[in-house]
Design a protein around this motif. Structure first.
Motif, mmCIF file in Angstrom:
data_model
loop_
_atom_site.group_PDB
_atom_site.id
_atom_site.type_symbol
_atom_site.label_atom_id
_atom_site.label_comp_id
_atom_site.label_asym_id
_atom_site.label_seq_id
_atom_site.Cartn_x
_atom_site.Cartn_y
_atom_site.Cartn_z
ATOM 1 N N ILE A 27 0.822 -1.214 0.000
ATOM 2 C CA ILE A 27 0.000 0.000 0.000
ATOM 3 C C ILE A 27 0.851 1.257 0.000
ATOM 4 N N GLU A 28 2.146 1.128 0.308
ATOM 5 C CA GLU A 28 3.037 2.291 0.264
ATOM 6 C C GLU A 28 3.260 2.789 -1.160
ATOM 7 N N LEU A 29 2.932 1.971 -2.151
ATOM 8 C CA LEU A 29 3.157 2.314 -3.554
ATOM 9 C C LEU A 29 1.851 2.774 -4.200
ATOM 10 N N ASP A 30 1.831 4.028 -4.643
ATOM 11 C CA ASP A 30 0.647 4.558 -5.338
ATOM 12 C C ASP A 30 0.377 3.795 -6.631
ATOM 13 N N THR A 31 1.442 3.253 -7.220
ATOM 14 C CA THR A 31 1.340 2.628 -8.545
ATOM 15 C C THR A 31 1.619 1.133 -8.478
ATOM 16 N N ASN A 32 1.235 0.475 -7.394
ATOM 17 C CA ASN A 32 1.432 -0.977 -7.349
ATOM 18 C C ASN A 32 0.557 -1.652 -8.404
ATOM 19 N N LYS A 33 0.838 -2.921 -8.664
ATOM 20 C CA LYS A 33 0.155 -3.618 -9.760
ATOM 21 C C LYS A 33 -1.355 -3.642 -9.567
ATOM 22 N N VAL A 34 -1.808 -3.920 -8.366
ATOM 23 C CA VAL A 34 -3.248 -3.995 -8.109
ATOM 24 C C VAL A 34 -3.916 -2.665 -8.424
ATOM 25 N N ARG A 35 -3.276 -1.568 -8.049
ATOM 26 C CA ARG A 35 -3.851 -0.244 -8.313
ATOM 27 C C ARG A 35 -3.824 0.083 -9.807
ATOM 28 N N LEU A 36 -2.756 -0.288 -10.505
ATOM 29 C CA LEU A 36 -2.727 -0.084 -11.960
ATOM 30 C C LEU A 36 -3.871 -0.848 -12.625
ATOM 31 N N GLN A 37 -4.073 -2.075 -12.199
ATOM 32 C CA GLN A 37 -5.147 -2.880 -12.789
ATOM 33 C C GLN A 37 -6.516 -2.264 -12.523
ATOM 34 N N LYS A 38 -6.738 -1.816 -11.306
ATOM 35 C CA LYS A 38 -8.030 -1.231 -10.961
ATOM 36 C C LYS A 38 -8.286 0.061 -11.732
ATOM 37 N N GLY A 39 -7.234 0.837 -11.970
ATOM 38 C CA GLY A 39 -7.374 2.094 -12.694
ATOM 39 C C GLY A 39 -7.313 1.961 -14.195
ATOM 40 N N VAL A 41 -4.720 1.177 -16.024
ATOM 41 C CA VAL A 41 -3.485 1.746 -16.565
ATOM 42 C C VAL A 41 -2.823 0.694 -17.451
ATOM 43 N N LYS A 42 -2.683 1.006 -18.730
ATOM 44 C CA LYS A 42 -2.130 0.060 -19.694
ATOM 45 C C LYS A 42 -0.611 0.147 -19.771
ATOM 46 N N VAL A 43 -0.061 1.355 -19.599
ATOM 47 C CA VAL A 43 1.393 1.539 -19.578
ATOM 48 C C VAL A 43 1.741 2.527 -18.478
ATOM 49 N N GLN A 44 2.687 2.141 -17.633
ATOM 50 C CA GLN A 44 3.206 3.017 -16.579
ATOM 51 C C GLN A 44 4.683 3.257 -16.831
ATOM 52 N N SER A 45 5.052 4.522 -16.938
ATOM 53 C CA SER A 45 6.472 4.858 -17.025
ATOM 54 C C SER A 45 7.062 4.910 -15.627
ATOM 55 N N ILE A 84 8.513 -2.301 -21.774
ATOM 56 C CA ILE A 84 8.523 -1.669 -23.089
ATOM 57 C C ILE A 84 9.986 -1.339 -23.418
ATOM 58 N N MET A 85 10.549 -2.027 -24.405
ATOM 59 C CA MET A 85 11.951 -1.829 -24.768
ATOM 60 C C MET A 85 12.121 -0.970 -26.011
ATOM 61 N N ASN A 86 11.067 -0.838 -26.812
ATOM 62 C CA ASN A 86 11.103 0.017 -27.999
ATOM 63 C C ASN A 86 9.683 0.473 -28.287
ATOM 64 N N TRP A 87 9.534 1.406 -29.213
ATOM 65 C CA TRP A 87 8.225 2.033 -29.432
ATOM 66 C C TRP A 87 7.214 1.067 -30.037
ATOM 67 N N GLU A 95 -4.129 -8.244 -23.905
ATOM 68 C CA GLU A 95 -5.230 -7.605 -23.191
ATOM 69 C C GLU A 95 -4.985 -7.503 -21.692
ATOM 70 N N ASN A 96 -4.385 -8.529 -21.103
ATOM 71 C CA ASN A 96 -4.213 -8.540 -19.646
ATOM 72 C C ASN A 96 -2.842 -8.025 -19.215
ATOM 73 N N GLU A 97 -2.046 -7.534 -20.142
ATOM 74 C CA GLU A 97 -0.688 -7.102 -19.819
ATOM 75 C C GLU A 97 -0.610 -5.601 -19.593
ATOM 76 N N ILE A 98 0.342 -5.203 -18.745
ATOM 77 C CA ILE A 98 0.614 -3.794 -18.461
ATOM 78 C C ILE A 98 2.059 -3.510 -18.840
ATOM 79 N N GLY A 99 2.259 -2.493 -19.650
ATOM 80 C CA GLY A 99 3.607 -2.128 -20.067
ATOM 81 C C GLY A 99 4.317 -1.307 -19.003
ATOM 82 N N ALA A 100 5.616 -1.527 -18.873
ATOM 83 C CA ALA A 100 6.463 -0.767 -17.950
ATOM 84 C C ALA A 100 7.593 -0.138 -18.764
#
Length: 308
Positions: A27-39, A41-45, A84-87, A95-100
């Motif tokens: 919960i210390e992480l605003d951008t943890n995986k569970v929160r990205l999924q709930k929001g 978020v498809k790609v997080q830098s 994400i290693m290139n554009w 569909e179920n993946e999140i880019g980093a």
């Protein structure tokens, strides 16, 4: 609605915690995986940020340490997270993946050695901000009173970025350095900045700067830090939308995105306290903009203007 967020500081938190945080759910992480999924978020830098107090000869290792946590905590332990290693990789996400995506917030870590930047690029860095708020060997940051422009080394970095189709991030530069970048960068971007006319903060952009970015096909990703929204410790989603409205009025409706600065800010926008709340922003925007326009802000503008 899917989201591309161009800035967070989760790697700094993970490195500082030295393995005591679980990226998936701490919960210390605003951008943890569970929160990205709930929001949705498809790609997080994920920014590599090096504290200015770290000794110069330890800064590159500190950058590598943060990449270690991306590889071994974010990616290795969460099969949904894909680097994400290139554009082109944006288009390969399932569909179920999140880019980093890795970014570099200030080049302090490389000292005066462009080869170290090449190493970081090989490890996945696709966006480079020349400074944080302080001055370094490349340029003066927004908090440096001298306000000088790019050094020769700073210009070499921008040329490296151009050659390797890396974004050059202007968000933390002083104004003179900003204009130097605009003159020579092929892929300028502001990853987390707002409008200075609405909030007179040194980190925000003037109308002239915003127009210059838009004219060079560069994007501005608005930041969720209340002091950059209304110069206070409290802000609402409508307060943030005023900055989007203003950038739209300058011709940027197809060049606006989100750069939350989650995990790097101490105060939060009401009802937008972490990544899980992203759809609250989307739903508020849909009251004033078409679905197509909001999709642009959320992710399509970035996809349409990324380096090819």
């Amino acid at each position: 609605m899917q989201i591309i967020d161009l800035h967070c500081d989760a790697l700094m938190k993970l490195a500082d915690a030295k393995g005591t945080l679980r990226y998936s759910e701490s919960i210390e992480l605003d951008t943890n995986k569970v929160r990205l999924q709930k929001g949705d978020v498809k790609v997080q830098s994920f920014a590599i940020f090096i504290d200015p107090d770290i000794k110069s000869d330890q800064k590159f290792q500190a950058a590598l340490d943060q990449i270690y946590y991306l590889k071994n905590e974010v990616l290795a332990k969460n099969i949904e997270m894909k680097q994400i290693m290139n554009w082109r990789d944006f288009d390969q996400l399932k569909e179920n993946e999140i880019g980093a995506m890795l970014t570099l917030e200030g080049v302090d870590a490389i000292g005066n050695d462009i080869q170290k930047l090449s190493i970081l690029h090989e490890l996945g860095v696709l966006s480079v901000g020349l400074t944080w708020n302080n001055a370094n060997l490349a340029a003066d940051g927004a908090g440096e009173p001298r306000g000088a422009g790019l050094t020769s080394f700073g210009k070499e970095i921008v040329q490296f970025n151009n050659q390797h189709r890396i974004l050059t991030d202007v968000s933390h530069l002083c104004e003179k350095a900003f204009w130097d970048v605009i003159e020579i960068a092929d892929f300028p971007i502001a990853s987390h900045s707002n409008a200075k006319v609405l909030c007179n903060h040194v980190r925000n952009l003037t109308d002239q700067q915003a127009r210059a970015l838009f004219e060079k096909d560069g994007l501005i990703h608005v930041v969720f830090n209340p002091p950059f929204i209304n110069e206070s410790e409290k802000a609402t989603i409508p307060d943030l939308i005023k900055h989007i409205d203003h950038f739209c009025s300058l011709g940027g409706v197809d060049k606006i995105g989100f750069g939350s600065d989650f995990d790097g800010i101490s105060t939060k926008v009401k009802n937008l306290e972490d990544s899980s709340k992203y759809q609250n922003l989307v739903n508020e925007l849909l009251k004033y903009y078409s679905e197509e326009q909001v999709e642009g802000f959320a992710y399509k503008n970035f996809l349409n203007h990324r380096p090819k």
